[in-house]
Design a protein around this motif. Structure first.
Motif, short mmCIF file in Angstrom:
data_model
loop_
_atom_site.label_atom_id
_atom_site.label_comp_id
_atom_site.label_asym_id
_atom_site.label_seq_id
_atom_site.Cartn_x
_atom_site.Cartn_y
_atom_site.Cartn_z
N VAL A 1 8.36 -8.36 12.87
CA VAL A 1 7.72 -9.96 13.23
C VAL A 1 8.53 -10.15 14.26
N ASP A 2 6.73 -10.16 15.56
CA ASP A 2 7.33 -10.33 17.09
C ASP A 2 5.83 -11.63 17.29
N GLU A 3 6.08 -12.30 18.58
CA GLU A 3 4.92 -13.39 18.67
C GLU A 3 3.67 -12.46 19.12
N TYR A 4 3.69 -11.49 19.59
CA TYR A 4 2.58 -10.22 19.33
C TYR A 4 2.04 -10.38 17.50
N GLU A 5 2.43 -9.04 17.05
CA GLU A 5 2.51 -8.65 15.72
C GLU A 5 1.76 -10.57 14.85
N LEU A 6 2.57 -11.62 15.14
CA LEU A 6 2.60 -12.52 14.89
C LEU A 6 0.85 -12.93 15.49
N GLY A 7 0.42 -12.70 16.18
CA GLY A 7 -0.84 -13.75 16.14
C GLY A 7 -1.70 -12.23 16.33
N GLY A 8 -1.86 -11.26 16.15
CA GLY A 8 -2.95 -10.70 15.50
C GLY A 8 -2.94 -10.62 13.70
N LEU B 1 2.58 -5.14 8.91
CA LEU B 1 2.47 -5.16 10.43
C LEU B 1 4.13 -4.94 10.84
N GLU B 2 3.92 -4.61 12.64
CA GLU B 2 4.57 -3.51 12.87
C GLU B 2 6.07 -4.33 13.16
N MET C 1 -2.73 -5.35 12.64
CA MET C 1 -2.30 -5.62 11.78
C MET C 1 -3.45 -4.15 11.23
N ASN C 2 -2.31 -3.36 10.54
CA ASN C 2 -3.65 -2.73 9.27
C ASN C 2 -3.20 -3.30 8.13
N VAL C 3 -4.63 -2.64 7.79
CA VAL C 3 -5.23 -2.66 5.81
C VAL C 3 -4.44 -1.56 5.26
N ASP C 4 -4.48 -1.56 4.12
CA ASP C 4 -4.32 -0.43 3.12
C ASP C 4 -4.53 -0.56 2.41
N ILE C 5 -5.99 -0.24 1.64
CA ILE C 5 -6.97 -0.90 0.42
C ILE C 5 -7.18 0.19 -0.80
N GLY C 6 -6.08 0.91 -0.99
CA GLY C 6 -6.05 2.13 -1.06
C GLY C 6 -6.09 1.90 -2.59
N ASN C 7 -5.25 0.79 -3.23
CA ASN C 7 -4.79 0.59 -4.30
C ASN C 7 -5.68 -0.49 -5.09
N ARG D 1 7.51 -2.76 9.50
CA ARG D 1 7.79 -2.00 9.86
C ARG D 1 9.42 -1.98 9.71
N GLN D 2 9.28 -2.62 11.11
CA GLN D 2 11.35 -2.55 11.91
C GLN D 2 11.40 -4.42 11.66
#
Lengths: 433, 433
Positions: free
Chosen positions: A368-375, A365-366, A1-7, A315-316
């Motif tokens: 909703v799949d197993e890999y992204e959920l695990g992350g 998250l890129e 996962m990526n995080v954006d804390i700009g706001n 994203r997808q």
């Protein structure tokens, strides 16, 4: 996962965190990371949860569920951390499985009955989960489920898998009937157990890819480092801690995906039980995009400055076109897809909070799949452990729930407890119609 | 409904309200009641909602739904106040109906597709609800649903009922195709419209007793009086206002019934959009008993003293015995029913908060049926209007949501809006894995 804390920066929102403050906080993050790594290396209680991507063996879980792998439905009988991790995964991936995953995580009698009535029990498996083997709600429901199977002439011993500790009533039961069983890992509190046997039985029966879940988590584990500026999980934990310290103690978790709705419940338990102690902690609020724009957004944008919003986006996604219309005022919709509408609504809502100076954080998250959920699961757990270090609380205990457990037991005649006597002393000020 | 505010007294909890403060506040309640009664008498915007038990004609609604009354499923296409009132009623009473009520209140494409795929469209009715007839999410979903019916060879014009205002795209559509239609009542904001055509179409199709819903609401209306000590609704509104003024601004709504889970969502919209403005307002949190005892209770009992809990309980329910067990440690469960366990858990949880000095309020319903639900919906609305008077906010507007609506439209090419341009100027501080 990526995080954006700009706001969440003070240049955008109030309350907000200045870059200088974040840099100062980063020294505490470095120290907390040291503590966490020591805890992981020594397999200390709680910290051990962050070792699960390496320690969980998917093959053991798949072997255990093999006798029930052809079920049409799997009922998980568990509550709190014994249900929410698995439910997060199977609800997120429900579109990928033919097997229905159901959770008996409440003792409401009508609701329990309605869930059982509509299931083909001869094609249904039971997954009962309780570390102690004595959790009142779980054991009561298990007794009810077992009875329903017997009444329907279905041998429940053929269709049950047990996940519990080394001893206790459920362990005895599993030994007596020679049931397939898994062990709740030592040192892992329930709310941190999604990536263990506690959270992976139902996903295994549903045919989800356990290896990918664990690989996604392992990749997130590899990203843990001594700086919040280099680790998405720590960036999230530290920023939310800093916002709370500046007066925004309510954390509204708003996934922009129906499939992630349960993840907000899982997150709420993780956050509330881990950090809510010693008069400290953030209050998690569960919401859902876009639906709650028409419900909570007014408050988030114009109410008290005591909160921030955590968006979770993907994203997808599989998309669907909006058919064209000859209504002039709606023609713009016909040029778009539902996914584009969802995405525009998310960006608009995020920007509307920033324009009103209300702090918010974005988790991406890129897909909703197993890999992204695990992350995501691992990342939020690591963020929580980091926040617990910053608050200085005992992240892995939940002492405040014991009082009510004793009182319940006492009220039902399960022993003498002074807590049960206090119930009768309630102060009343009743206003009746 | 009855209300018990004993555990919100300063003698029990901190923050808490002293009896003396309540008596002083009661003078403001009397003045607010006068204002509310004037608004009702003059049919002013918003206040008119409290006249619905008298003004709604159930026969008109039943006639309108007559052509689709034999449907196996009814899809309500609406969002926010156009969905939550109906959903509260049909979810609460789902056990009493053979007809499934479904709500398309989000534009998540995978979720919309999965809902439509599993429905027998030739036996499904459509209820599309939007006052303006231009709500982006609702109209986009309606275009998708209509298209799905056409693709399945089902004439959607035979199966659609429209609830909208006097003019706009949906009114034009209903005129063009001669669809059965109902009018959104004037002067009634969406979140206060559960007891009008907006909230009652799906319950009517499900065969619920509209008269009993309205009678229950009318009985609650009759209880409105100039003193919080004589009116349950005002007791609730005034007490929650007073707790917020003393630092407990988070209102955790915890029904002890699965069937009332959606009511907590409806309540959250009512409370958030009505009171969340001018930097004021309580933050509603949705939870569920007993499930969230294993998730949120630790925080509620030992976290910051910024919150109170609203319990919603029912006295009567269909019960189910817990089968006996030969496990000694669990024998006490076999002497009880699931309902007794639920009740003991509620009492224990309520007492555990009081023992920790944490404020809480109890709302009691006799049972979950049409009459009691009508009273609950009306009572909470009246409580909200009273609270709005005490806060001095404009209860019936929601100006803060307009910004994001304009930005969304601009982003999708539906016109030039400066809000859409602001979206591109987002401040980023990204932390990537």
């Amino acid at each position: 996962m990526n995080v954006d804390i700009g706001n969440a920066l003070a240049s955008v929102s109030a309350p907000g965190v200045s870059r200088g403050s974040l840099e100062a906080l980063d020294e505490q993050v470095a120290a907390a990371h040291e503590r966490i790594e020591t805890g992981r290396a020594n397999r200390e209680h709680g910290y051990e949860a962050l070792n699960l991507p390496d320690r969980t063996d998917p093959e053991t879980i798949r072997s255990a569920v093999e006798p029930i792998a052809d079920a049409d439905a799997i009922i998980t009988v568990g509550i709190g951390g014994s249900a929410l991790g698995a439910a997060t995964i199977t609800d997120a991936l429900a579109g990928e499985s033919e097997t229905e995953a159901i959770y008996l995580d409440n003792v409401d009698p009508e609701w329990v009955s309605s869930r059982l009535e509509r299931l083909p029990l001869e094609r249904t498996a039971i997954n009962v989960v309780s570390r102690s083997g004595t959790t009142a709600e779980t054991l009561a429901n298990f007794l009810v489920v077992r009875d329903a199977f017997e009444s329907a002439g279905v041998d429940w011993t053929d269709r049950t898998i047990v996940t519990t500790g080394d001893s206790g009533p459920l362990r005895d039961l599993s030994d007596r009937h020679d049931l397939p069983s898994l062990k709740v890992p030592d040192g892992v509190p329930g709310r941190f157990s999604a990536l263990s046997s506690v959270g992976l039985v139902a996903p295994a029966v549903c045919g989800h890819d356990l290896e990918a879940l664990l690989e996604g988590a392992a990749a997130e584990a590899d990203s843990l480092s001594g700086s919040l500026f280099e680790c998405p999980a720590y960036a999230y934990g530290a920023t939310t801690y800093a916002l709370d310290a500046r007066g925004a103690g309510i954390n509204a978790m708003v996934p922009y995906s129906e499939s992630l709705e349960t993840s907000a419940e899982w997150f709420a338990q993780l956050w509330a039980e881990s950090l809510g102690k010693d008069d400290l902690g953030q209050t998690p609020v569960r919401a859902l995009g876009v639906t709650d724009q028409h419900s909570q957004l007014q408050l988030y944008r114009a109410g008290p400055r005591d909160k921030f919003v955590t968006f979770v986006t993907t994203r997808q996604r599989r998309d669907r076109s909006i058919p064209e219309t000859d209504v002039e005022d709606l023609a713009y919709l016909g040029d778009a897809t539902l996914g584009e509408l969802l995405e525009a609504e998310f960006e608009a809502t995020e920007a509307s909070l920033a324009a009103a100076g209300r702090p918010n954080v974005r988790i991406e998250l890129e897909s909703v799949d197993e890999y992204e959920l695990g992350g995501f699961l691992y990342g939020m757990e690591a963020a929580c452990v980091l926040a617990g270090e910053l608050y200085g609380v005992n992240t892995f205990e939940q002492p405040a729930v014991e009082w009510a457990k004793k009182a319940t037991r006492g009220l039902l005649g399960g022993g003498a407890f002074e807590e049960a006597e206090a119930v009768a002393e309630k102060t009343e000020l009743r206003i009746e119609r």
